[in-house]
Design a protein around this motif. Structure first.
Motif, PDB file in Angstrom:
ATOM      1  N   ALA A   1      -2.178  10.343   3.391  1.00 48.43           N
ATOM      2  CA  ALA A   1      -0.855   9.507   3.857  1.00 48.43           C
ATOM      3  C   ALA A   1      -0.959   8.765   4.956  1.00 48.43           C
ATOM      4  O   ALA A   1      -1.316   9.425   5.846  1.00 48.43           O
ATOM      5  CB  ALA A   1       0.238  10.635   3.891  1.00 48.43           C
ATOM      6  N   THR A   2      -0.472   7.570   4.817  1.00 48.80           N
ATOM      7  CA  THR A   2      -0.550   6.837   6.105  1.00 48.80           C
ATOM      8  C   THR A   2       0.925   6.175   5.943  1.00 48.80           C
ATOM      9  O   THR A   2       1.043   4.901   6.601  1.00 48.80           O
ATOM     10  CB  THR A   2      -1.599   5.778   5.763  1.00 48.80           C
ATOM     11  N   GLY A   3       1.885   6.815   5.825  1.00 53.08           N
ATOM     12  CA  GLY A   3       3.299   6.074   6.062  1.00 53.08           C
ATOM     13  C   GLY A   3       3.554   5.664   4.727  1.00 53.08           C
ATOM     14  O   GLY A   3       3.336   6.008   3.628  1.00 53.08           O
ATOM     15  N   TRP A   4       4.020   4.427   4.912  1.00 52.97           N
ATOM     16  CA  TRP A   4       4.744   3.695   3.755  1.00 52.97           C
ATOM     17  C   TRP A   4       3.446   2.864   3.044  1.00 52.97           C
ATOM     18  O   TRP A   4       3.703   2.403   1.920  1.00 52.97           O
ATOM     19  CB  TRP A   4       5.506   2.407   4.051  1.00 52.97           C
ATOM     20  N   ALA A   5       2.374   2.796   3.475  1.00 53.62           N
ATOM     21  CA  ALA A   5       1.291   2.072   2.960  1.00 53.62           C
ATOM     22  C   ALA A   5       0.578   2.804   2.064  1.00 53.62           C
ATOM     23  O   ALA A   5       0.370   4.108   2.107  1.00 53.62           O
ATOM     24  CB  ALA A   5       0.033   1.670   3.806  1.00 53.62           C
ATOM     25  N   GLY A   6       0.082   2.214   0.844  1.00 61.70           N
ATOM     26  CA  GLY A   6      -0.532   3.020  -0.012  1.00 61.70           C
ATOM     27  C   GLY A   6      -1.899   3.438   0.228  1.00 61.70           C
ATOM     28  O   GLY A   6      -2.445   3.098   1.391  1.00 61.70           O
ATOM     29  N   ASP A   7      -2.637   4.386  -0.564  1.00 57.87           N
ATOM     30  CA  ASP A   7      -3.927   4.725  -0.318  1.00 57.87           C
ATOM     31  C   ASP A   7      -4.944   3.537  -0.066  1.00 57.87           C
ATOM     32  O   ASP A   7      -5.836   3.509   0.996  1.00 57.87           O
ATOM     33  CB  ASP A   7      -4.486   5.763  -1.193  1.00 57.87           C
TER      34      ASP A   7
END
Length: 87
Positions: A2-8
């Motif tokens: 998980a990186t916040g709102w950004a996708g993988d």
């Protein structure tokens, strides 16, 4: 991960888009159309195979090599040495 709102794959997607944009810009600067039959620098004949391989060719192989060699040398050390970074 998980990186916040950004996708993988967001970082890789951004890298891919940047590279794709750079390739498009480089291709747009290439000459197009029919090439010259004689070099505009030395007036030597340009072989048909070169005209077919390089659209919009204006220079013979020798003049193009000389021009590329001049353009490749910038005269500046842009990377710097470790010593200059430690000062």
């Amino acid at each position: 991960m998980a990186t916040g709102w950004a996708g993988d794959g967001a970082v890789q997607d951004q890298i891919d888009a940047t590279v794709e944009d750079a390739v498009k810009r480089a291709r747009s600067r290439l000459q197009q159309g029919p090439g010259l039959t004689h070099c505009e620098e030395c007036d030597a004949p340009i072989p048909e195979a070169r005209r077919d391989a390089v659209p919009g060719v204006r220079l013979c192989v020798n003049c193009q090599a000389a021009q590329d060699k001049e353009a490749a040398f910038s005269g500046y050390n842009r990377r710097g040495s470790k010593d200059s970074q430690l000062r």
